[in-house]
Design an enzyme around this catalytic site. Structure first.
Site, PDB file in Angstrom:
ATOM      1  N   HIS A  38      34.478  38.052  27.859  1.00 16.62           N
ATOM      2  CA  HIS A  38      35.076  39.140  27.079  1.00 16.62           C
ATOM      3  C   HIS A  38      34.218  39.455  25.840  1.00 16.62           C
ATOM      4  O   HIS A  38      34.026  40.616  25.484  1.00 16.62           O
ATOM      5  CB  HIS A  38      36.485  38.758  26.609  1.00 16.62           C
ATOM      6  CG  HIS A  38      37.447  38.431  27.708  1.00 16.62           C
ATOM      7  ND1 HIS A  38      37.889  37.152  27.958  1.00 16.62           N
ATOM      8  CD2 HIS A  38      38.053  39.215  28.637  1.00 16.62           C
ATOM      9  CE1 HIS A  38      38.740  37.162  28.975  1.00 16.62           C
ATOM     10  NE2 HIS A  38      38.853  38.404  29.408  1.00 16.62           N
ATOM     11  N   GLN A  82      50.015  44.338  37.989  1.00 14.80           N
ATOM     12  CA  GLN A  82      48.851  43.953  38.791  1.00 14.80           C
ATOM     13  C   GLN A  82      48.983  42.554  39.372  1.00 14.80           C
ATOM     14  O   GLN A  82      48.062  42.065  40.012  1.00 14.80           O
ATOM     15  CB  GLN A  82      47.554  44.128  38.013  1.00 14.80           C
ATOM     16  CG  GLN A  82      47.316  43.126  36.899  1.00 14.80           C
ATOM     17  CD  GLN A  82      46.078  43.484  36.109  1.00 14.80           C
ATOM     18  OE1 GLN A  82      46.054  44.458  35.367  1.00 14.80           O
ATOM     19  NE2 GLN A  82      45.021  42.705  36.264  1.00 14.80           N
ATOM     20  N   GLY A 130      33.553  44.094  33.183  1.00 11.21           N
ATOM     21  CA  GLY A 130      32.622  43.054  33.603  1.00 11.21           C
ATOM     22  C   GLY A 130      32.307  43.162  35.085  1.00 11.21           C
ATOM     23  O   GLY A 130      33.189  43.476  35.898  1.00 11.21           O
ATOM     24  N   SER A 172      36.079  32.623  33.573  1.00 17.22           N
ATOM     25  CA  SER A 172      37.327  33.288  33.930  1.00 17.22           C
ATOM     26  C   SER A 172      38.466  32.594  33.200  1.00 17.22           C
ATOM     27  O   SER A 172      38.442  31.372  33.018  1.00 17.22           O
ATOM     28  CB  SER A 172      37.565  33.189  35.442  1.00 17.22           C
ATOM     29  OG  SER A 172      38.924  33.483  35.739  1.00 17.22           O
TER      30      SER A 172
HETATM   31  P1  AMP Z   1      40.556  39.973  32.236  1.00 18.09           P
HETATM   32  O1  AMP Z   1      41.009  39.583  30.880  1.00 18.09           O
HETATM   33  O2  AMP Z   1      40.296  38.822  33.145  1.00 18.09           O
HETATM   34  O3  AMP Z   1      41.380  41.076  32.837  1.00 18.09           O
HETATM   35  O4  AMP Z   1      39.118  40.617  32.021  1.00 18.09           O
HETATM   36  C1  AMP Z   1      38.897  41.648  31.089  1.00 18.09           C
HETATM   37  C2  AMP Z   1      37.499  42.172  31.266  1.00 18.09           C
HETATM   38  O5  AMP Z   1      36.562  41.111  31.065  1.00 18.09           O
HETATM   39  C3  AMP Z   1      37.251  42.702  32.690  1.00 18.09           C
HETATM   40  O6  AMP Z   1      36.467  43.881  32.608  1.00 18.09           O
HETATM   41  C4  AMP Z   1      36.485  41.583  33.332  1.00 18.09           C
HETATM   42  O7  AMP Z   1      35.622  42.000  34.361  1.00 18.09           O
HETATM   43  C5  AMP Z   1      35.677  41.062  32.152  1.00 18.09           C
HETATM   44  N1  AMP Z   1      35.236  39.694  32.408  1.00 18.09           N
HETATM   45  C6  AMP Z   1      35.997  38.653  32.820  1.00 18.09           C
HETATM   46  N2  AMP Z   1      35.228  37.556  33.034  1.00 18.09           N
HETATM   47  C7  AMP Z   1      33.951  37.938  32.776  1.00 18.09           C
HETATM   48  C8  AMP Z   1      32.682  37.273  32.821  1.00 18.09           C
HETATM   49  N3  AMP Z   1      32.584  35.988  33.191  1.00 18.09           N
HETATM   50  N4  AMP Z   1      31.577  37.979  32.489  1.00 18.09           N
HETATM   51  C9  AMP Z   1      31.670  39.281  32.128  1.00 18.09           C
HETATM   52  N5  AMP Z   1      32.827  39.970  32.056  1.00 18.09           N
HETATM   53  C10 AMP Z   1      33.946  39.309  32.371  1.00 18.09           C
END
Ligand code: AMP
Length: 284
Positions: free
Chosen positions: A38, A62, A148, A186
Site C-alpha cells: 500500500h 466484495q 497494485g 498481502s
Molecule cells: P487491499 O487493501 O488488499 O484491497 O489492496 C489495496 C491496494 O493495494 C490494491 O490496489 C492492491 O492491489 C494493492 N496491493 C496489495 N498488495 C500489494 C503488493 N504486495 N504490492 C503492490 N500493491 C499491492
C-alpha cells in the site's frame, strides 16, 4: 497534516478545497491493514499528485459467504500512523452504512473480465469491487487512481470500467511489492502459520520458473499451466485454485503465447487464499 474523515460531505469539502488550490488529486483505495505494498501506491500518488487521498474500507459486498469479512484485519490506528508518516493528506474511512445505505440498489459489473481467473471461485467479488471503486471515484473525483499489480484482474477490471463509463481519471497499475523470499505482501499473509508461510513461496518460485521457460522459447500456455499446477500441488498444504496463462489485455486464453501475457496463480493454504502473477512481454 493528515485529516481523517468518515462522511462523504467531509471528503467533498476537503477535495474541493484542494482543487481550489489547483492541486491534482490522487486516490489510493484500500481495505486497510496497510503494508509496504500500500505504501508503494501512496508514494506513487505523492510523486504525481498534490493531494493524496487514501480510502480505508473493508467492503462487505466484495466478500462472499464463508469468506473472511468478519475476521479481516482492521488496524485503523496503525494505518493512520502510516498515512501520517507517508504524508497522506486525507484518509476516508467510512462506515458501511455510509457507503451502502438501506435503500442502495445499484451495482456495477464488468462482464467477461469478471468471469475468469478469480471470478468463478469468488462469485460476486468483482461486482462488489467495481461498485465500491466506482462510488469512491465519484465521491473523491481523483485525477489519478492507484492500484497494485498483485491484484491484476481487479486492476484490469477498473481500467475497463473507467474506459467503458467514460470516467475522467487515469488508472495506474504499480508493481507488486514482495518479501525478501518473493512472497507478495498481502494483508492476508498474517493468517498463515509458520509452515504455510514457508511453503507459500511456491507461488513466486513457480511463476519465476514459467518466466524463465518463456524466455527460453516456450510458447505453449498449456505446458506452462501444467508446470505451475504440478509445482503447486506438490507443495505440502497447498491447494491449487487455478494456474493460468492468458492475454493480459483480454484475460482470454491464447492458443500460443503472444504480446502482453499474464501468468496468474491462486492457491489456498488452509483457509487462506493467496494470489500472485507476473506479466511477460512475449515476442515470436
Ligand atoms: P487491499 O487493501 O488488499 O484491497 O489492496 C489495496 C491496494 O493495494 C490494491 O490496489 C492492491 O492491489 C494493492 N496491493 C496489495 N498488495 C500489494 C503488493 N504486495 N504490492 C503492490 N500493491 C499491492
Amino acid at each position: 497534516m493528515t485529516a481523517l474523515v468518515s462522511t462523504i460531505a467531509e471528503v467533498q469539502q476537503a477535495v474541493g478545497r484542494a482543487r481550489d488550490r489547483n492541486l491534482k488529486v490522487g486516490l489510493v483505495p484500500t481495505m486497510g491493514a496497510l503494508h509496504a505494498g500500500h505504501v508503494s501506491l501512496i508514494r506513487a500518488a505523492r510523486a504525481e499528485t498534490g493531494f493524496v487521498v487514501v480510502s480505508i474500507f473493508v467492503n462487505p459486498t466484495q466478500f462472499g459467504p464463508g469468506e473472511d469479512f468478519s475476521r479481516y484485519p482492521r488496524t485503523l490506528e496503525v494505518d493512520l500512523d502510516i498515512c501520517r508518516r507517508e504524508g497522506v493528506d486525507l484518509v476516508f474511512a467510512p462506515a458501511a452504512e455510509t457507503v451502502y445505505p438501506a435503500d442502495f440498489h445499484t451495482y456495477v459489473e464488468v462482464h467477461e473480465l469478471q468471469d475468469v481467473l478469480c471470478g468463478p471461485s469468488r462469485p460476486g467479488h468483482f461486482r462488489g469491487v467495481a461498485t465500491v471503486v466506482c462510488k469512491l471515484f465519484n465521491i473523491v473525483q481523483p485525477a489519478v487512481a492507484y492500484f497494485g499489480q498483485k491484484d491484476f484482474q481487479q486492476a484490469r477490471i477498473i481500467q475497463q470500467l473507467v474506459g467503458d463509463l467514460n470516467l475522467p481519471l487515469e488508472v495506474r497499475i504499480c508493481p507488486t511489492i514482495r518479501e525478501a523470499d518473493g512472497l507478495a505482501l498481502s494483508s492476508r499473509n498474517r493468517y498463515l502459520n509458520g509452515e504455510q508461510r514457508s511453503h507459500a513461496t511456491v507461488l513466486y518460485r513457480s511463476l519465476q520458473e514459467v518466466k524463465a521457460a518463456v524466455e527460453k522459447g516456450e510458447r505453449d500456455p498449456v505446458a506452462l499451466q501444467r508446470h505451475l499446477a504440478e509445482r503447486i500441488t506438490a507443495t505440502p498444504g497447498a491447494i491449487l485454485d487455478y494456474a493460468e496463462v492468458r492475454s493480459a489485455e483480454t484475460l482470454r486464453t491464447q492458443p500460443r503465447l503472444q504480446g502482453d501475457v499474464l501468468v496468474a496463480v491462486a492457491v489456498k493454504f488452509g483457509g487462506t487464499r493467496l494470489i500472485d502473477n507476473v506479466l511477460l512481454q512475449v515476442g515470436d
